[in-house]
Design a protein around this motif. Sequence first.
Motif, PDB file in Angstrom:
ATOM      1  N   UNK A  23       3.105   2.067   6.424  1.00 28.07           N
ATOM      2  CA  UNK A  23       1.565   2.163   6.185  1.00 28.07           C
ATOM      3  C   UNK A  23       0.884   1.209   5.870  1.00 28.07           C
ATOM      4  N   UNK A  24       1.800   0.252   5.040  1.00 27.46           N
ATOM      5  CA  UNK A  24       0.823  -0.962   4.485  1.00 27.46           C
ATOM      6  C   UNK A  24       0.683  -1.709   5.760  1.00 27.46           C
ATOM      7  N   UNK A  25       1.555  -1.976   6.427  1.00 27.24           N
ATOM      8  CA  UNK A  25       1.610  -2.794   7.634  1.00 27.24           C
ATOM      9  C   UNK A  25       0.487  -2.540   8.423  1.00 27.24           C
ATOM     10  N   UNK A  78       0.182   5.041  11.481  1.00 24.60           N
ATOM     11  CA  UNK A  78       1.686   4.733  10.984  1.00 24.60           C
ATOM     12  C   UNK A  78       2.366   6.248  11.277  1.00 24.60           C
ATOM     13  N   UNK A  79       1.666   7.452  11.465  1.00 24.85           N
ATOM     14  CA  UNK A  79       2.239   8.496  11.909  1.00 24.85           C
ATOM     15  C   UNK A  79       2.664   8.424  13.313  1.00 24.85           C
ATOM     16  N   UNK A  91       2.572  14.537   4.627  1.00 25.58           N
ATOM     17  CA  UNK A  91       2.647  13.383   5.591  1.00 25.58           C
ATOM     18  C   UNK A  91       3.870  13.653   6.743  1.00 25.58           C
ATOM     19  N   UNK A  98       8.296   4.851   4.774  1.00 24.36           N
ATOM     20  CA  UNK A  98       6.615   5.140   4.821  1.00 24.36           C
ATOM     21  C   UNK A  98       5.708   4.297   4.535  1.00 24.36           C
ATOM     22  N   UNK A  99       5.662   4.017   3.111  1.00 24.79           N
ATOM     23  CA  UNK A  99       5.022   2.839   2.478  1.00 24.79           C
ATOM     24  C   UNK A  99       4.828   1.699   3.158  1.00 24.79           C
ATOM     25  N   UNK A 100       5.915   1.064   3.654  1.00 19.57           N
ATOM     26  CA  UNK A 100       5.938  -0.282   4.351  1.00 19.57           C
ATOM     27  C   UNK A 100       5.271  -0.195   5.492  1.00 19.57           C
ATOM     28  N   UNK A 148      -2.204  -0.800   7.388  1.00 19.12           N
ATOM     29  CA  UNK A 148      -3.476  -0.939   6.529  1.00 19.12           C
ATOM     30  C   UNK A 148      -3.961  -2.360   6.442  1.00 19.12           C
ATOM     31  N   UNK A 149      -2.785  -3.392   6.503  1.00 19.81           N
ATOM     32  CA  UNK A 149      -3.193  -4.478   6.230  1.00 19.81           C
ATOM     33  C   UNK A 149      -4.032  -5.172   7.856  1.00 19.81           C
ATOM     34  N   UNK A 159      -3.477   5.558   8.498  1.00 14.85           N
ATOM     35  CA  UNK A 159      -2.710   6.782   8.389  1.00 14.85           C
ATOM     36  C   UNK A 159      -2.181   7.367   9.742  1.00 14.85           C
ATOM     37  N   UNK A 174       0.854  -1.128   0.024  1.00  8.79           N
ATOM     38  CA  UNK A 174       0.064   0.116  -0.015  1.00  8.79           C
ATOM     39  C   UNK A 174       0.972   1.243   0.096  1.00  8.79           C
TER      40      UNK A 174
END
Lengths: 143, 202
Positions: free
Chosen positions: B41-43, B58-59, A66, B37-39, B45-46, B55, A57
């Motif tokens: 966030x992806x974790x 992750x922040x 961000x 950040x994508x990794x 999110x999943x 969001x 994602x």
Amino acid sequence: MKTTEVILDLQAYVDSELDAARRAEVERLLNGDAEARQIADGLREVGRLVREHEPVAQVPETREFYWSQIQRRIAAAEGGGAAHKSASSALNWLRWLAPALGVAAVVVFVAMPRPGARGQEFADSTTVMYQSDADGLTIHWIE
Amino acid sequence: MNQALKPDYPSAPDERLVAWAKAGDAEAFEELVHRHRDKIYARAMIMMRNEEEAMDLSQEAWVKGWQRLVQFQGESSLATWMTRIVINLCLDQLRRHKRMRAESIEEMQEESGGVERHLPVVMVNPTERLEKEELRRRIDDALGKLTEAHRTVVILHEFEGLEYKEIAKRVGISIGTVMSRLFYARRRLAGLLQSLKRERSQ
């Protein structure tokens, strides 16, 4: 049909979670049991598929936005920390100040001349008694 | 900082950026955030299946990362360390929501028909009929159909590579429950992927 224990053992085998003795037992079972092999293969395959296709994602915000939100949170946390530090420092002062103010108040109260009150200084110059009939109050002040 | 002496953040390795960030260099930390950040966030999110929560968490993970950076000794990569932080935040959040029902093995057997029910045979060859990205998307969908309790165990085992006892500790359940949840999750995933295979071959 396999029992719960056998199925979970097969899974633990696939996941390398068994000790040597249990592992050997499961291997013996796998050598002579097609159904057990099918279950183990199925578990292995599902695990492999999931691991090799881990969902990805992307953050749906720009880099700047961000980061600005993270920065704001860090600043708030650090500001909160400073406020907390000064609050606890004030509390430490109060811990000492409150009894001192109490003593001072008693001293002022004792020293203040009041109508209908009589004070008596004992022979021991560091002991003072205050008595007020009006207030129904007697205070012994010993230094 | 003098512009001429400004470090070249984009080309610096993570280890160097971490060292600078530990010394208080926020720009170095921002570069690390950008890289990973994508990794992270992806974790989130999943695990949460919710963009807003992912969001937020992750922040929050990056904020904690900044605050605890001095504790990071480099035994693992920064991304792994950060992933651990975001997973812990997600687990806390799930507990707060009381979404993680304390399912006993018996309750799960009732709802799932018992461990003994056969595992569907899944032999999907991704290069044969499915594009890798399509399969990834479908696995994500399938993970989304699991209960949060089951999905959490799968994520910790398959993606984080944690052993049963470590999962038990992190989630606060017994090793037996980890094993049964993992089995039910795999069986459900196998069923969902099997139907995908059927759908594709029609």
